[in-house]
Design an enzyme around this catalytic site. Sequence first.
Site, PDB file in Angstrom:
ATOM      1  N   SER A   1       0.833  -1.191   0.000  1.00 43.43           N
ATOM      2  CA  SER A   1       0.000   0.000   0.000  1.00 43.43           C
ATOM      3  C   SER A   1       0.881   1.260   0.000  1.00 43.43           C
ATOM      4  O   SER A   1       1.698   1.441  -0.896  1.00 43.43           O
ATOM      5  CB  SER A   1      -0.949  -0.047   1.196  1.00 43.43           C
ATOM      6  OG  SER A   1      -1.899   0.979   1.147  1.00 43.43           O
TER       7      SER A   1
ATOM      8  N   HIS B   1      -2.315  -1.339  -4.286  1.00 46.12           N
ATOM      9  CA  HIS B   1      -3.771  -1.402  -4.442  1.00 46.12           C
ATOM     10  C   HIS B   1      -4.321   0.013  -4.372  1.00 46.12           C
ATOM     11  O   HIS B   1      -3.589   0.975  -4.161  1.00 46.12           O
ATOM     12  CB  HIS B   1      -4.425  -2.312  -3.398  1.00 46.12           C
ATOM     13  CG  HIS B   1      -4.272  -1.856  -1.978  1.00 46.12           C
ATOM     14  ND1 HIS B   1      -4.727  -2.586  -0.909  1.00 46.12           N
ATOM     15  CD2 HIS B   1      -3.728  -0.731  -1.439  1.00 46.12           C
ATOM     16  CE1 HIS B   1      -4.474  -1.948   0.215  1.00 46.12           C
ATOM     17  NE2 HIS B   1      -3.873  -0.823  -0.083  1.00 46.12           N
TER      18      HIS B   1
END
Length: 216
Positions: A120, A145
């Site tokens: 992330s 993501h």
Amino acid sequence: MTRNDLLDRLATTQASALETQGLGLVPMVVEQSGRGERAYDIYSRLLKERVVFMVGEVNDQTANLVVAQLLFLESENPDKDVSLYINSPGGSVSAGLAIYDTMQFIKPDVSTLCMGMAASMGAFLLAAGAKGKRSALPNSRIMIHQPLGGARGQASDIEIQAREILYLRERLNTILSEVTGQPVEKIARDTDRDNFMSGDQAVDYGLIDKVLARRG
């Protein structure tokens, strides 16, 4: 306050934060000098070598510590690289962007190294290092993501939060496109769900430049 005192205070604050995150006791290093012995916690000693750690969740406390250390190391020597070592599952987008902006703002190149996990915002900051100076250890895992979020309240409040999440997704995708060389459309597709990569796959994708099996 001397330079060494300031180094100690910065790194001791980081050491305390790491202990708070449940990482246990911080090792001490004892060095001999003309004045006798001096004990440092391990993070103070590594900060003297221009090594900054970003470990655990990316949050406001982590960001404040990393930003302070980057700014301090720039003031010490604006022409010498800073090394940012990352082992993080990600976290707050705003905190991560504060670190990202500071990395771009300061004069020294910031080299990045993934140890263990960069997911992330951790992966985002890994990719944001100076070109040619982004790396990972052989068994590291890297995951990208789209931003996560949730909203409660009136319909109008939820709509506002949804617009903000869409803006952040577009902004992060644009930056990832710039640092990887991938088209924004591909970034958007590839970050639609959790996308895990090995070090070699991250090199192919443009998130990092090399996998390091041993210090050169």
